[in-house]
Design a protein around this motif. Structure first.
Motif, PDB file in Angstrom:
ATOM      1  N   ILE A   1      31.401  96.169   5.072  1.00 17.69           N
ATOM      2  CA  ILE A   1      31.059  94.852   4.555  1.00 17.69           C
ATOM      3  C   ILE A   1      29.608  94.845   4.498  1.00 17.69           C
ATOM      4  CG2 ILE A   1      31.145  92.550   5.449  1.00 17.69           C
ATOM      5  CD1 ILE A   1      34.165  92.678   6.187  1.00 17.69           C
ATOM      6  N   ASP A   2      28.983  95.298   5.269  1.00 18.12           N
ATOM      7  CA  ASP A   2      27.569  95.062   5.450  1.00 18.12           C
ATOM      8  C   ASP A   2      26.827  95.950   3.963  1.00 18.12           C
ATOM      9  OD1 ASP A   2      27.180  94.154   7.813  1.00 18.12           O
ATOM     10  OD2 ASP A   2      26.880  95.927   8.932  1.00 18.12           O
ATOM     11  N   ALA A   3      27.395  96.989   3.668  1.00 20.09           N
ATOM     12  CA  ALA A   3      26.955  97.544   2.306  1.00 20.09           C
ATOM     13  C   ALA A   3      27.202  96.643   1.279  1.00 20.09           C
ATOM     14  CB  ALA A   3      27.793  98.822   2.101  1.00 20.09           C
ATOM     15  N   ILE A   4      28.526  95.923   1.237  1.00 18.52           N
ATOM     16  CA  ILE A   4      28.761  94.833   0.154  1.00 18.52           C
ATOM     17  C   ILE A   4      27.712  93.655   0.213  1.00 18.52           C
ATOM     18  CG2 ILE A   4      30.619  93.448  -0.686  1.00 18.52           C
ATOM     19  CD1 ILE A   4      32.521  95.426   0.295  1.00 18.52           C
ATOM     20  N   ASN A   5      27.660  93.392   1.204  1.00 22.38           N
ATOM     21  CA  ASN A   5      26.565  92.353   1.438  1.00 22.38           C
ATOM     22  C   ASN A   5      25.036  92.663   1.016  1.00 22.38           C
ATOM     23  OD1 ASN A   5      28.147  90.783   2.731  1.00 22.38           O
ATOM     24  ND2 ASN A   5      27.789  91.107   4.791  1.00 22.38           N
ATOM     25  N   GLN A   6      24.787  94.052   1.135  1.00 19.36           N
ATOM     26  CA  GLN A   6      23.441  94.482   0.442  1.00 19.36           C
ATOM     27  C   GLN A   6      23.496  94.301  -1.121  1.00 19.36           C
ATOM     28  OE1 GLN A   6      22.547  98.366   2.048  1.00 19.36           O
ATOM     29  NE2 GLN A   6      22.530  97.433   4.207  1.00 19.36           N
ATOM     30  N   PHE A   7      24.762  94.847  -1.502  1.00 27.73           N
ATOM     31  CA  PHE A   7      25.032  94.714  -3.050  1.00 27.73           C
ATOM     32  C   PHE A   7      24.897  93.298  -3.572  1.00 27.73           C
ATOM     33  CE2 PHE A   7      28.203  93.858  -6.342  1.00 27.73           C
ATOM     34  CZ  PHE A   7      27.771  94.713  -7.413  1.00 27.73           C
ATOM     35  N   HIS A   8      25.348  92.262  -2.817  1.00 30.98           N
ATOM     36  CA  HIS A   8      25.340  90.814  -3.224  1.00 30.98           C
ATOM     37  C   HIS A   8      23.976  90.538  -3.152  1.00 30.98           C
ATOM     38  CE1 HIS A   8      29.804  90.379  -2.837  1.00 30.98           C
ATOM     39  NE2 HIS A   8      29.448  89.357  -3.493  1.00 30.98           N
ATOM     40  N   ARG A   9      22.943  90.921  -2.336  1.00 32.98           N
ATOM     41  CA  ARG A   9      21.677  90.564  -2.325  1.00 32.98           C
ATOM     42  C   ARG A   9      20.895  91.163  -3.409  1.00 32.98           C
ATOM     43  NH1 ARG A   9      22.178  91.279   3.155  1.00 32.98           N
ATOM     44  NH2 ARG A   9      21.602  93.344   3.463  1.00 32.98           N
ATOM     45  N   LYS A  10      21.321  92.251  -3.668  1.00 40.91           N
ATOM     46  CA  LYS A  10      20.347  93.177  -4.639  1.00 40.91           C
ATOM     47  C   LYS A  10      20.832  92.411  -6.147  1.00 40.91           C
ATOM     48  CE  LYS A  10      20.073  97.601  -7.055  1.00 40.91           C
ATOM     49  NZ  LYS A  10      20.724  98.918  -7.135  1.00 40.91           N
ATOM     50  N   ASN A  11      22.054  92.019  -6.342  1.00 38.12           N
ATOM     51  CA  ASN A  11      22.420  91.201  -7.570  1.00 38.12           C
ATOM     52  C   ASN A  11      22.748  89.871  -7.541  1.00 38.12           C
ATOM     53  OD1 ASN A  11      22.881  94.065  -8.941  1.00 38.12           O
ATOM     54  ND2 ASN A  11      24.093  94.363  -7.127  1.00 38.12           N
ATOM     55  N   ARG A  12      21.996  89.201  -6.808  1.00 38.85           N
ATOM     56  CA  ARG A  12      22.471  87.840  -6.467  1.00 38.85           C
ATOM     57  C   ARG A  12      22.284  86.973  -7.593  1.00 38.85           C
ATOM     58  NH1 ARG A  12      18.607  85.060  -2.068  1.00 38.85           N
ATOM     59  NH2 ARG A  12      19.525  86.728  -0.953  1.00 38.85           N
ATOM     60  N   GLU A  13      21.203  86.987  -8.342  1.00 36.42           N
ATOM     61  CA  GLU A  13      21.090  86.364  -9.739  1.00 36.42           C
ATOM     62  C   GLU A  13      22.204  86.578 -10.739  1.00 36.42           C
ATOM     63  OE1 GLU A  13      19.073  83.909 -10.210  1.00 36.42           O
ATOM     64  OE2 GLU A  13      18.322  84.361  -8.073  1.00 36.42           O
ATOM     65  N   PHE A  14      22.681  87.961 -10.935  1.00 33.96           N
ATOM     66  CA  PHE A  14      23.911  88.155 -11.859  1.00 33.96           C
ATOM     67  C   PHE A  14      25.195  87.505 -11.478  1.00 33.96           C
ATOM     68  CE2 PHE A  14      27.348  91.039 -13.080  1.00 33.96           C
ATOM     69  CZ  PHE A  14      27.336  90.846 -14.495  1.00 33.96           C
ATOM     70  N   ILE A  15      25.359  87.754  -9.963  1.00 34.99           N
ATOM     71  CA  ILE A  15      26.734  87.027  -9.264  1.00 34.99           C
ATOM     72  C   ILE A  15      26.528  85.643  -9.429  1.00 34.99           C
ATOM     73  CG2 ILE A  15      27.816  86.744  -7.313  1.00 34.99           C
ATOM     74  CD1 ILE A  15      26.978  89.625  -6.453  1.00 34.99           C
ATOM     75  N   LYS A  16      25.367  84.898  -9.389  1.00 31.91           N
ATOM     76  CA  LYS A  16      25.439  83.380  -9.744  1.00 31.91           C
ATOM     77  C   LYS A  16      25.665  83.031 -11.091  1.00 31.91           C
ATOM     78  CE  LYS A  16      21.933  82.203  -6.102  1.00 31.91           C
ATOM     79  NZ  LYS A  16      20.606  81.710  -6.003  1.00 31.91           N
TER      80      LYS A  16
END
Length: 279
Positions: free
Chosen positions: A103-118
């Motif tokens: 889950i920590d690794a997935i959270n890092q993925f979310h941080r890295k790709n925050r703008e695209f996910i938004k």
């Protein structure tokens, strides 16, 4: 046409996937069968795609934004499941840590790709032509390096990234359920904590506080599980924080400003108290 591949491949894909899910009960065996099946499906899709010409840009966007990523996402998801289960420790506490690490690794993925996910979550479309079509020229600064090694006929700059976003959302839910099941045996019963206190601030504020305490490792020298800490606060302050506190934490991280809003308010309030007491 795109409807052809839908009728001949995608409907069969969903039907066959459901059949595999209902046939195999062993998690590892099920994941292996599904991975083989999806890889075979993608081979057929690749062969079709190499010779197919989309009639409109909208058709191409639909394929690379809605159809292909959802198939690839399932492949990513089941490969992750296979990896998690194959490396799962025997000890229950270590199992929880094993899942939390992912889950920590997935959270890092979310941080890295925050703008695209938004962009995806807000159902935006203004960059769709850039992200989900196979134009010969694209902005070199926006392209992911991994695209260089891929066949330009088979992918766009962001369709695989979207598949990862979809897959990791499914994976977080799966892992949280696994952690909940592991924690059930050590869950706190109502009689263990007696309190008349009620949490009257926002739930998201308490979740922000819980994550801060967990990250500060103030319980059991940092060995306490976030779910266990959450259960204690729920019982102590008679509040239900729901099953998905990880998703709430993602909402906290996605705040555009003042991400630690509640903690900042606590600090300011205490500092004002100290300042007033000194005078």
């Amino acid at each position: 046409m795109i409807t052809g591949i839908k009728n001949n491949c995608l409907l069969d894909f969903e039907t066959e996937l459901s059949l595999i899910l209902n046939t195999y009960s062993n998690e590892i065996e099920k994941a292996k069968k599904i991975i083989i099946f999806i890889e075979d499906t993608l081979k057929k899709l690749t062969k079709w795609l190499k010779n197919h010409v989309f009639e409109t840009i909208q058709e191409e966007i639909k394929f690379f934004k809605e159809i292909k990523p959802n198939i690839v996402a399932k492949l990513i998801f089941y490969k992750e499941i296979l990896s998690l289960v194959a490396t799962l420790p025997i000890d229950k506490t270590k199992k929880v840590k094993h899942f939390e690490k992912k889950i920590d690794a997935i959270n890092q993925f979310h941080r890295k790709n925050r703008e695209f996910i938004k962009y995806i979550k807000s159902h935006s479309s203004h960059f769709d032509e850039l992200y989900f079509t196979r134009k010969k020229y694209k902005d070199l600064f926006l392209n992911d390096c991994m695209v260089i090694n891929q066949d330009a006929k088979l992918c766009t700059s962001h369709d695989y990234l979207l598949a990862e976003v979809i897959a990791y959302e499914l994976l977080v839910l799966h892992i949280e359920n696994r952690i909940d099941n592991l924690n059930q045996s050590c869950a706190i019963t109502p009689n263990q904590i007696h309190s008349n206190l009620h949490w009257t601030a926002k739930k998201i504020d308490l979740i922000e506080l819980i994550y801060a305490l967990h990250e500060a490792k103030v319980f059991d020298n940092g060995q306490a599980d976030i779910k266990e800490i959450t259960h204690v606060f729920e019982k102590a302050f008679q509040i239900d924080l729901g099953d998905n506190i990880t998703r709430s934490f993602i909402d906290i991280k996605n705040r555009k400003t003042d991400q630690t809003r509640f903690l900042n308010q606590l600090q300011a309030t205490l500092e004002n108290k100290i300042e007033n007491d000194l005078h």
